[in-house]
Design an enzyme around this catalytic site. Structure first.
Site, PDB file in Angstrom:
ATOM      1  N   ALA A   1      -2.513   2.585  -3.719  1.00 45.71           N
ATOM      2  CA  ALA A   1      -1.844   2.897  -2.447  1.00 45.71           C
ATOM      3  C   ALA A   1      -0.555   3.637  -2.755  1.00 45.71           C
ATOM      4  O   ALA A   1      -0.053   3.584  -3.880  1.00 45.71           O
ATOM      5  CB  ALA A   1      -1.538   1.590  -1.723  1.00 45.71           C
TER       6      ALA A   1
ATOM      7  N   GLY B   1      -5.432   0.168  -5.257  1.00 46.19           N
ATOM      8  CA  GLY B   1      -6.316   0.661  -4.204  1.00 46.19           C
ATOM      9  C   GLY B   1      -7.310   1.696  -4.729  1.00 46.19           C
ATOM     10  O   GLY B   1      -8.397   1.853  -4.155  1.00 46.19           O
TER      11      GLY B   1
ATOM     12  N   GLU C   1     -10.047  -0.268  -6.074  1.00 49.26           N
ATOM     13  CA  GLU C   1     -10.732  -0.897  -4.930  1.00 49.26           C
ATOM     14  C   GLU C   1     -11.688   0.095  -4.258  1.00 49.26           C
ATOM     15  O   GLU C   1     -12.789  -0.278  -3.846  1.00 49.26           O
ATOM     16  CB  GLU C   1      -9.703  -1.449  -3.931  1.00 49.26           C
TER      17      GLU C   1
ATOM     18  N   GLU D   1      -1.424  -4.846  -8.679  1.00 49.51           N
ATOM     19  CA  GLU D   1      -0.591  -5.103  -7.492  1.00 49.51           C
ATOM     20  C   GLU D   1       0.385  -6.262  -7.693  1.00 49.51           C
ATOM     21  O   GLU D   1       1.483  -6.259  -7.142  1.00 49.51           O
ATOM     22  CB  GLU D   1      -1.481  -5.404  -6.274  1.00 49.51           C
TER      23      GLU D   1
HETATM   24  C1  LIG Z   1       1.430  -4.685   7.960  1.00 45.99           C
HETATM   25  C2  LIG Z   1       1.306  -4.106   6.612  1.00 45.99           C
HETATM   26  C3  LIG Z   1      -0.099  -3.881   6.199  1.00 45.99           C
HETATM   27  C4  LIG Z   1      -0.048  -3.244   4.879  1.00 45.99           C
HETATM   28  C5  LIG Z   1      -1.394  -2.934   4.433  1.00 45.99           C
HETATM   29  C6  LIG Z   1      -1.312  -2.547   3.026  1.00 45.99           C
HETATM   30  C7  LIG Z   1      -2.649  -2.098   2.617  1.00 45.99           C
HETATM   31  C8  LIG Z   1      -2.872  -2.499   1.267  1.00 45.99           C
HETATM   32  C9  LIG Z   1      -4.155  -2.039   0.805  1.00 45.99           C
HETATM   33  C10 LIG Z   1      -4.453  -2.049  -0.436  1.00 45.99           C
HETATM   34  C11 LIG Z   1      -3.556  -2.643  -1.454  1.00 45.99           C
HETATM   35  C12 LIG Z   1      -3.389  -1.733  -2.555  1.00 45.99           C
HETATM   36  C13 LIG Z   1      -2.223  -1.731  -3.130  1.00 45.99           C
HETATM   37  C14 LIG Z   1      -1.955  -0.791  -4.207  1.00 45.99           C
HETATM   38  O1  LIG Z   1      -2.748   0.006  -4.608  1.00 45.99           O
HETATM   39  S1  LIG Z   1      -0.414  -0.909  -4.863  1.00 45.99           S
HETATM   40  C15 LIG Z   1      -0.413   0.315  -6.128  1.00 45.99           C
HETATM   41  C16 LIG Z   1      -1.144  -0.111  -7.353  1.00 45.99           C
HETATM   42  N1  LIG Z   1      -0.966   0.856  -8.376  1.00 45.99           N
HETATM   43  C17 LIG Z   1       0.040   0.829  -9.232  1.00 45.99           C
HETATM   44  O2  LIG Z   1       0.831  -0.081  -9.237  1.00 45.99           O
HETATM   45  C18 LIG Z   1       0.155   1.971 -10.205  1.00 45.99           C
HETATM   46  C19 LIG Z   1       1.535   2.541 -10.143  1.00 45.99           C
HETATM   47  N2  LIG Z   1       1.715   3.629 -11.062  1.00 45.99           N
HETATM   48  C20 LIG Z   1       1.847   3.444 -12.389  1.00 45.99           C
HETATM   49  O3  LIG Z   1       1.774   2.367 -12.914  1.00 45.99           O
HETATM   50  C21 LIG Z   1       2.118   4.653 -13.216  1.00 45.99           C
HETATM   51  O4  LIG Z   1       2.605   5.660 -12.365  1.00 45.99           O
HETATM   52  C22 LIG Z   1       0.875   5.192 -13.986  1.00 45.99           C
HETATM   53  C23 LIG Z   1       0.487   4.206 -15.082  1.00 45.99           C
HETATM   54  C24 LIG Z   1      -0.283   5.417 -13.061  1.00 45.99           C
HETATM   55  C25 LIG Z   1       1.266   6.551 -14.646  1.00 45.99           C
HETATM   56  O5  LIG Z   1       2.420   6.390 -15.434  1.00 45.99           O
HETATM   57  P1  LIG Z   1       3.247   7.667 -15.935  1.00 45.99           P
HETATM   58  O6  LIG Z   1       2.333   8.661 -16.461  1.00 45.99           O
HETATM   59  O7  LIG Z   1       4.335   7.137 -16.798  1.00 45.99           O
HETATM   60  O8  LIG Z   1       3.872   8.306 -14.605  1.00 45.99           O
HETATM   61  P2  LIG Z   1       5.031   7.739 -13.695  1.00 45.99           P
HETATM   62  O9  LIG Z   1       4.942   6.283 -13.561  1.00 45.99           O
HETATM   63  O10 LIG Z   1       6.328   8.303 -14.137  1.00 45.99           O
HETATM   64  O11 LIG Z   1       4.647   8.337 -12.264  1.00 45.99           O
HETATM   65  C26 LIG Z   1       4.838   9.715 -11.948  1.00 45.99           C
HETATM   66  C27 LIG Z   1       5.357   9.785 -10.515  1.00 45.99           C
HETATM   67  O12 LIG Z   1       4.374   9.250  -9.639  1.00 45.99           O
HETATM   68  C28 LIG Z   1       4.942   8.223  -8.828  1.00 45.99           C
HETATM   69  N3  LIG Z   1       3.910   7.223  -8.552  1.00 45.99           N
HETATM   70  C29 LIG Z   1       3.098   6.641  -9.424  1.00 45.99           C
HETATM   71  N4  LIG Z   1       2.255   5.798  -8.814  1.00 45.99           N
HETATM   72  C30 LIG Z   1       2.557   5.865  -7.506  1.00 45.99           C
HETATM   73  C31 LIG Z   1       2.040   5.211  -6.353  1.00 45.99           C
HETATM   74  N5  LIG Z   1       1.013   4.354  -6.413  1.00 45.99           N
HETATM   75  N6  LIG Z   1       2.601   5.502  -5.168  1.00 45.99           N
HETATM   76  C32 LIG Z   1       3.626   6.380  -5.064  1.00 45.99           C
HETATM   77  N7  LIG Z   1       4.165   7.035  -6.130  1.00 45.99           N
HETATM   78  C33 LIG Z   1       3.628   6.765  -7.332  1.00 45.99           C
HETATM   79  C34 LIG Z   1       6.076   7.665  -9.677  1.00 45.99           C
HETATM   80  O13 LIG Z   1       7.018   7.015  -8.875  1.00 45.99           O
HETATM   81  C35 LIG Z   1       6.614   8.920 -10.318  1.00 45.99           C
HETATM   82  O14 LIG Z   1       7.413   9.553  -9.341  1.00 45.99           O
HETATM   83  P3  LIG Z   1       8.731  10.320  -9.768  1.00 45.99           P
HETATM   84  O15 LIG Z   1       9.594   9.339 -10.506  1.00 45.99           O
HETATM   85  O16 LIG Z   1       9.321  10.752  -8.479  1.00 45.99           O
HETATM   86  O17 LIG Z   1       8.295  11.450 -10.649  1.00 45.99           O
END
Ligand SMILES: CCCCCCCC/C=C\C/C=C/C(=O)SCCNC(=O)CCNC(=O)[C@H](O)C(C)(C)COP(=O)(O)OP(=O)(O)OC[C@H]1O[C@@H](n2cnc3c(N)ncnc32)[C@H](O)[C@@H]1OP(=O)(O)O
Length: 727
Positions: A60, A101, A104, A124
């Site tokens: 997400a 996600g 998922e 997550e």
């Molecule tokens: C009433 C409320 C109801 C709410 C309903 C909610 C619905 C929920 C449904 C489903 C739940 C699902 C939840 C999720 O999926 S949570 C996310 C899970 N994923 C993660 O935690 C992965 C996060 N990312 C990482 O761990 C790393 O980025 C990596 C391992 C994938 C890659 O690492 P690396 O190569 O070192 O790159 P960076 O970390 O530096 O990332 C580059 C850049 O990208 C941004 N970024 C990374 N992931 C995300 C993301 N998921 N969302 C937004 N932005 C992301 C990161 O911040 C960097 O940005 P920058 O600093 O500005 O360059």
């Protein structure tokens, strides 16, 4: 957005949302739209879901959390259900990472194929939430409850090969292969095969009968490893429902768990931590340089001077970063011992498969033992890691300045000493900086880099870049005694012995801290790192018990309150774990055991000073341990030593094991509310007065509270800057 294309009879839906293909609202809208298009097109027989660019979706969009847009339809779960319901085989083609996600969505597909180099996981929990798009219900149905509990409660990323061995991935594509082409061929080969059992919501959990036993096992482990955190426990409870309830009811339990976690301060702290970790690399040294403009120098070789514990760790970090590494000791025995340790450590990493044979061989051949400074004349960067003594460090820097080429950067691994004074021993102060590693330097992820008054933009950019190459969380700070980490920590230890004096024994203080979430309390940490370290620092300051002339009051140093209990311990040989006794006793293991002898030392001291121990609440202990840190953090911000509150929080999470789920000292202050924190600090200041200056309220904290109450942490610095520019 997402892109739709056709390869004959196979529809390809590719997420295109750089850099990480996060499932933002506009992406979700496209995905549901294109799934409908593919479903309706009678010429389409199968559907491939993939990611453009670097990766499959990594989850997400974290930026959307805690904003109403995260709940806007279509949600990820809507897409998961559409993928699963599809009458045509759906295949996830995974490259890069399929996380959260993203995984998922892949679990909603009927099949998953992945590059051998890719990673999968449901991380997550590290954001203080749970997989909220059916992941808690589908993953156990594929890889079993035991594995799913492990994967979800710890949130690790796993190699696709491991996923394949557990049945999560149906086919692996070897390195260099074409994942999209393989997925298209695979999808086509699945046309006409029944989809019933491929729809995971129809399948039952294989090890459901062991649910109670597995729950007990994982709750115990989680309790030990992620103390005080709510998300791992809620994750386990929700996964449990996959074994006991129908898919539909399990999904409802997942929704409720998600609502609880999203409402918790923990998820906000974890998400703050995620972005802070990335934010610190966007460093700023006000008036000198920042990450966007300064260019690092290319560093091919690093010399590490001093091969004690720190120097050895720094040398290993340098070798891991692929640098030619000169290791320097003037004494040949010390040099041989240091080199032996480093070589042995590389072999151990190889045996444990932490590095490949080729990496190990490259690291071994990059070690260059040297026993004179002349041998490092041509290196690009020197990191000095000798004894913490200004006179010795200045002598060494003077010598290095003479022998090293003019472009060499000279850095000190000092943990407390003035970088400007060290630089004054050279004719190149613009090329001098601090690189404060934390022990053991090859394991600990924090690097606190310090710029001096004269450090150049290039020098700062270079040490920051080296930190990144060493894969450290690298935080840039200004120069002052103890920098950020140790300056704040000093007051934590000061206050801890005052609490002993007045009210509690070490184990009571430590319990409050471990209940809060620290892996170890302050006194256990003292024993682990050696109580003699603090004693040496106090000796350097001339304040230990033994150094005072006769007649000096035991509990005063000048006007300042002092507690000599730590001195007594060291003077009685209670140096800590290494000698089997310190604040605790140790009987052949690292487990601290409360020691009646320590209680006796404290009791006798109290009696001598007519102190009647009083009852103290856990709340007071926690406030007295943490609020001086917070107050000092604000002083550090107002002096410009740290550029942002998250710099301090990352130093505390990665250098001092601050529990991530509360964000760090500064974020914790924001969670409590700055007015409340200030109120407590003011009460202590009123009671203690000038004898305890660590309770003197920071002017920045006071100003923020008086003018803005409890502003968002992201606004603290802008508000202060605006205020300063007006005055
Ligand atoms: C009433 C409320 C109801 C709410 C309903 C909610 C619905 C929920 C449904 C489903 C739940 C699902 C939840 C999720 O999926 S949570 C996310 C899970 N994923 C993660 O935690 C992965 C996060 N990312 C990482 O761990 C790393 O980025 C990596 C391992 C994938 C890659 O690492 P690396 O190569 O070192 O790159 P960076 O970390 O530096 O990332 C580059 C850049 O990208 C941004 N970024 C990374 N992931 C995300 C993301 N998921 N969302 C937004 N932005 C992301 C990161 O911040 C960097 O940005 P920058 O600093 O500005 O360059």
């Amino acid at each position: 957005m997402a892109l739709y294309s056709r390869e004959d009879d196979v529809a390809i839906i590719a997420v295109n949302n750089p850099p990480m293909n996060a499932l933002s609202h506009h992406v979700r809208k496209d995905l549901i739209k294109f799934l409908k298009v593919a479903e309706a097109d009678e010429n389409v027989t199968a559907i491939v879901l993939c990611g453009d660019g670097r990766t499959f979706p990594v989850g997400a969009d974290i930026k959307e959390f805690h904003k109403s847009v995260s709940a806007l339809g279509p949600t990820i779960i809507d897409i998961v259900h559409a993928l699963e319901k599809s009458s045509k085989p759906t295949v996830a083609a995974i490259h890069g990472s399929a996380l959260g996600g993203g995984l998922e969505l892949a679990l909603g597909c009927h099949y998953r194929i992945a590059m051998s180099t890719s990673k999968v996981g449901l991380p997550e929990v590290k954001l203080g939430i749970l997989p909220g798009a059916g992941g808690t219900q589908r993953l156990p149905r594929v890889i079993g409850l035991d594995n799913a509990m492990k994967w979800i409660a710890y949130g690790h990323h796993h190699p696709a090969g491991v996923g394949a061995s557990l049945g999560l991935i149906d086919r692996i594509v070897a390195k260099g292969g074409d994942i999209r082409r393989s997925a298209i061929l695979f999808a086509r080969s699945m046309v006409g095969k029944g989809l019933g059992q491929r729809r995971l919501s129809n399948v039952s959990v294989p090890d459901a009968s062991k649910v109670e036993e597995l729950m007990a096992k994982h709750l115990k482990e989680v309790g030990l490893r992620t103390r005080g955190a709510l998300a791992p426990v809620v994750c386990l409870q929700v996964i449990k429902s996959s074994a006991l309830l129908s898919y539909k009811d399990g999904l409802e339990s997942e929704r409720q768990g998600m609502m609880t976690l999203l409402a918790s301060s923990e998820s906000k702290a974890q998400i703050y931590s995620f972005f802070s970790e990335r934010q610190v690399s966007k460093w700023n040294a006000p008036g000198i340089a920042n990450h966007a403009t300064a260019k690092p120098m290319q560093v091919r070789s690093i010399a590490v001077v001093g091969l004690g514990t720190m120097g050895r760790g720094i040398a290993i970090s340098s070798l891991k970063a692929g640098k030619k590494t000169y290791v320097v000791e003037l004494n040949s025995k010390a040099l041989a011992a240091g080199v032996k340790y480093i070589r042995g450590y590389i072999e151990t990493m190889k045996k444990r498969a932490q590095i490949s044979e080729e990496q190990a061989a490259a690291m071994q051949s990059a070690i260059i033992p040297v026993s004179s400074y002349n041998g490092i004349a041509n290196v690009d960067l020197v990191i000095e890691a000798v004894f913490e003594n200004m006179k010795i460090k200045k002598e060494i820097f003077g010598k290095l300045d003479k022998v090293c080429k003019p472009s060499t950067i000279l850095a000190s691994n000092t943990s407390t000493l003035d970088i400007d004074e060290i630089a004054s021993a050279t004719k190149r102060p613009e090329k001098v900086a601090g690189m404060h590693f934390f022990a053991p330097a090859h394991i600990m992820l924090l690097l606190e880099n310090i710029y001096g008054r004269k450090s150049s933009a290039e020098t700062i950019a270079t040490i920051m870049d080296i930190g990144k190459q060493m894969k450290k969380i690298t935080v840039l700070v200004g120069n002052c005694v103890g920098f950020v980490g140790n300056r704040m920590y000093g007051y934590y230890t000061t206050e801890s012995v005052f609490i002993l004096e007045e009210a509690a024994y070490p184990e009571q203080v430590d319990k409050v801290l471990t209940d809060y979430g620290f892996a170890m309390g302050r006194f256990q940490v003292g024993d682990l790192s050696g109580n003699d370290i603090g004693y040496k620092i106090r000796t350097g300051l001339g304040i230990t018990h033994k150094q005072q002339p006769a007649g000096t009051p035991e509990r005063k140093r000048g006007v300042l309150r002092y507690c000599p209990l730590g001195d007594f311990l060291v003077e009685k040989g209670r140096l800590g774990l290494k000698v089997g006794k310190g604040w605790y006793k140790y009987e052949g293991s690292r487990t601290p055991i409360p020691d009646p002898e320590v209680r006796k030392i404290i009791d006798e001291y109290r009696t001598r000073h007519h102190i009647v121990p009083r009852d103290i609440s856990s709340e007071e202990v926690l406030q007295r341990m943490l609020y001086p840190l917070i107050n000092e953090g604000f002083k550090i911000l107002e002096e410009g030593i740290a550029a942002n509150p998250w710099d301090i929080d990352m130093i505390y999470q990665y250098g001092y094991a601050w529990p991530r789920h509360t964000g760090g000292p500064m974020y914790y202050a924001f969670t409590i509310g700055l007015p409340q924190v200030l109120k407590v600090i003011e009460e202590h200041w009123k009671a203690a007065g000038a004898s305890e200056p660590h309770w003197q309220p920071s002017t920045m904290l006071t100003w923020l509270v008086e003018n803005h109450g409890n502003p968002d942490i992201s606004q603290w610095m802008p508000l202060m800057q605006k205020h300063k520019s007006k005055t």
